[in-house]
Structure formats: structure tokens, C-alpha cells
Design an enzyme around this catalytic site. Structure first.
Site: not given
Ligand code: PMP
Length: 405
Positions: A122, A199, A202, A225, A363
Site C-alpha cells: 500500500h 503493516d 489488513q 479496519k 492505493c
């Protein structure tokens, strides 16, 4: 315990609405998840019962606000198995968490150093490191992926070296759904003495994140999220790393002693949290974590896999549909192209039928270029979606296909 979908859905007031006279089918969960009543209530309760600034407690409201705010930090610490609550730093989201790490690393990076990211990043975990490298003279190494959307492990091994200062990788790809083997990737990076940032934007909502067993130094995620509010997120970092991490924003809350000429910094977590924080956001995220933790996680994961499996089977059966991202280990993300149709047109036609998906570059422009496509249509499933909704997605897609042919 198992998943009672009907009562689960009933906890999300937004899901019962109609769009253009059609029941809302919300399949844009990788962009943001909807919020259960428990989260909405926690935010309303804060503003109606104890709104005050935190850590300034000369009065009852401030004490109560501080108690709820710090309790939320405890919930998050438990949720990700942090070894100390001080390791949980509130940020505005994943993006800010990654920027916080990049700002600190900027003091250490020099020419000859290397930062490793992957082709599936991303922008938040790419542009940050690209710019940090540009400023410091360090080199950005990009681990390629296979056409399936899986990381090229041989390339990962070959790119690692004694010069690698940081490996920054996504837990789960937002554009492809790929789940990366972050534990073994971290172990390899550690053999070369590199710091590791995951990261987790998600990854956080799909399972049991245990930062200690992953072995990384940093794990970043966003509240929105994970059924929590926007504007709040977390940087988790190992205490041993964070306690000496350069401060990045200065001001109130984060100091120890100040004169007109100089200042000294407080201790974790405050030294990395300058200014009045997003108190309601943190409390909302704490409520989201408590709510999520109470679910039967294996049932949640099995349900999500069932949705993905049904969607994948129907996608494979729909002539002209091309799935982007076919890794064997995926979360409930289905990115695709429908014949020659532009993804934006597909999204528009689906929206008219009440089906909300994401369209565009996700993105992840370099990743789209890697696949030679302008973008994708992306349906992403959450725990409250049903198999009937997957069927509704495909009947809407069949209509779109006829209209766009
Ligand atoms: N990384 C990934 C993999 C993401 O999916 C996202 C959000 N789409 C981000 C980072 C950035 O998260 P936020 O915009 O909440 O800061």
C-alpha cells in the site's frame, strides 16, 4: 460458541439500510469496516458522561476519561499480546504509525543502508520508505511477487544482507488478499540484524495477532479496519526499541522537564504521544477490541474463508472475469477485472444494485503497473457478510457484464 450471523448483523445498525430501494450489500470492508452498536455506545457514552481532557485529573470527569482511555490501551495490549501496555502508542492510523517509525529511522539511515519492502505495498508502506531513503541516501529494495500474488521467497532471501536496516512488509495485502508468512520472514530478517515493521492494516481484523510470537519490532494498524472509529490507530513497538526511539512530535503531554532553552522527554507511551489525543477514538477502539475478542475466532475465520471460497468459485465460473491475486493463503478479498470493462464502470453498476465495492488502484499504483492493469474492482468480506450477499454480488456482476458488453 459459533457464529450467529443474524444476531451479529443486528449489532450493526448501518447494515439494515437500503440503497436505491435495494438492501445494502457492503463489500468494501478492506477500505473500512462498519461499527457495532457497542462501539457507537462507547463513543456516545464518553461524550455524554465524561468528556474531559486526560491525564490532567484535578476533577472527576478527567479521572473517568483517563480511566476509560487507559483501559482501552490495556485492551489493545492484551489483544495483540504486547509484553507491556507502554508498548501501545496511539496514532491517527496505520499511516501515521509508519511515519512515526520512519521519522525515527531517518536519524539512523545512511548511504549504504538498505530498506526492504515488497511489490505489494500500500502507498502508506512504500512512499514513506521511498522518501526516507531519498532523504538519507539509503537504498530501497523491493521484493518481487509471483503472478499469484505470493512473495518471491528466494528473492527475499537474496535481497537480505548485512546492510538491511529495516524490513517493512504487509501482514496482508489490501489489493490481493495475500497473507504473508510474517513470522518466518521476520526470523530471516532478524538473522541479518534488521528491524522489522509489519503493516498490519489488513491483518489485524482477520485473526490472532500475537506480536511476541511474530517477533517483529513494530506492528502498525488502524482502528477503522477493526470495527473501531476512524482517526485512531496503533503503533506497537518493542519497549527496548521504542524507549530510545527519537521523539517525532513535541509539545504537551510528552515532556518531562521544560525550560525556555531546553526540554527533556517523558517515558513511554507518552513520549511518543504529543498533544491532546483522540480520546473518544481510543475509547471506541478499545470497545471494538473488546467486542471482537469476545467472538469465537475460529468460527469467524471459517466463515470468512467460506465467503471467499464461494466468491472465488463463482468468479472462476463467470466467463471473462479475471481474478487478480490467487495465492493459496488469502483473506476475504477478491480483486478482479470484468472482461474489458473499466473497474469504475463495474463499481457504478453494482452500486445501483446496492452492492458496495472498491474500484481503482487500491492505493497500490506500482502493484497495478506490475500487473499491467489500471486498477481492479475489489470485493472484500467481513464477518457480518453472508453467503446470500456473495450471491447478490454475482448476480449484480452478471448484469454489469451484460450492460458493459
Ligand atoms: N496499509 C494497508 C495494507 C492498508 O490497507 C491501508 C488502508 N487501506 C493502510 C496501510 C493505511 O491505513 P490508514 O489509511 O488507515 O492509515
Amino acid at each position: 460458541m459459533s457464529l450467529d450471523l443474524q444476531s451479529l448483523r443486528a449489532q450493526f445498525p448501518i447494515l439494515s439500510q437500503q440503497v436505491d430501494g435495494k438492501p445494502l450489500v457492503y463489500l468494501d470492508n478492506a477500505a473500512t469496516t462498519q461499527k457495532p452498536q457497542a462501539v457507537i455506545d462507547a463513543i456516545v457514552s464518553f461524550y455524554t458522561q465524561c468528556n474531559a481532557n486526560v491525564h490532567r485529573g484535578a476533577h472527576h470527569l478527567s479521572d473517568e476519561a483517563t480511566r476509560r482511555y487507559e483501559k482501552a490501551r490495556d485492551s489493545v495490549a492484551r489483544f495483540i499480546n504486547a509484553s507491556a501496555r507502554e508498548e501501545v502508542i496511539w496514532t491517527s492510523g496505520t499511516t501515521e504509525a509508519i511515519n512515526l517509525v520512519a521519522n525515527g529511522l531517518a536519524f539512523q539511515l545512511k548511504q549504504g543502508d538498505e530498506v526492504m519492502v515488497t511489490e505489494m505495498e500500500h502507498h502508506a508502506n512504500l512512499v514513506t520508505w521511498q522518501q526516507a531513503c531519498l532523504k538519507s541516501g539509503a537504498t530501497l529494495k523491493v521484493v518481487p511477487i509471483h503472478d499469484s500474488g505470493e512473495l518471491d521467497m528466494n528473492a527475499f532471501d537474496n535481497l537480505l544482507s548485512a546492510n538491511t536496516r529495516l524490513v517493512a512488509i504487509p501482514h496482508v495485502s489490501n489489493a490481493l488478499g495475500t497473507v504473508n508468512p510474517i513470522q518466518s520472514l521476520t526470523a530471516k530478517a532478524k538473522q541479518h540484524g534488521a528491524l522489522v515493521l509489519i503493516d498490519g492494516a489488513q491483518g489485524i481484523a482477520h485473526g490472532n495477532v500475537d506480536v511476541q510470537s511474530i517477533g517483529c519490532d513494530f506492528y502498525a494498524f488502524s482502528g477503522h479496519k477493526l470495527f473501531g472509529p476512524t482517526g485512531i490507530g496503533v503503533l506497537w513497538g518493542k519497549q527496548s526499541v521504542l524507549q530510545d526511539w527519537p521523539v517525532w512530535q513535541v509539545g504537551g503531554e510528552m515532556i518531562s522537564d521544560v525550560t525556555y532553552q531546553s526540554a527533556t522527554w517523558g517515558v513511554l507511551p507518552n513520549r511518543l504521544e504529543a498533544g491532546t489525543p483522540n480520546i473518544a477514538g481510543a475509547i471506541g477502539l478499545g470497545a471494538a477490541v473488546d467486542w471482537f475478542t469476545a467472538l469465537d475466532m475460529p468460527a469467524v475465520q471459517a466463515h470468512e474463508q467460506q465467503l471467499l471460497q464461494s466468491a472465488t468459485e463463482q468468479a472462476e465460473a463467470l466467463e471473462g472475469l479475471r481474478i487478480i491475486g490467487t495465492a493459496p493463503n488469502k483473506v476475504g478479498v477478491l480483486s478482479f477485472l470484468l472482461a474489458d470493462a473499466h473497474p469504475a464502470d463495474v463499481g457504478f453498476i453494482l452500486d445501483r444494485q446496492g452492492v458496495a465495492i472498491r474500484t481503482g488502484d487500491n492505493c497500490a499504483q506500482p502493484l497495478m503497473k506490475r500487473f499491467g492493469i489500471p486498477g481492479t474492482a475489489r470485493a472484500s468480506f467481513s464477518i457480518y457478510n453472508t453467503l446470500e450477499e456473495v450471491d447478490m454480488l454475482f448476480s449484480a456482476l452478471k448484469k454489469a457484464k451484460m450492460m458493459l458488453a
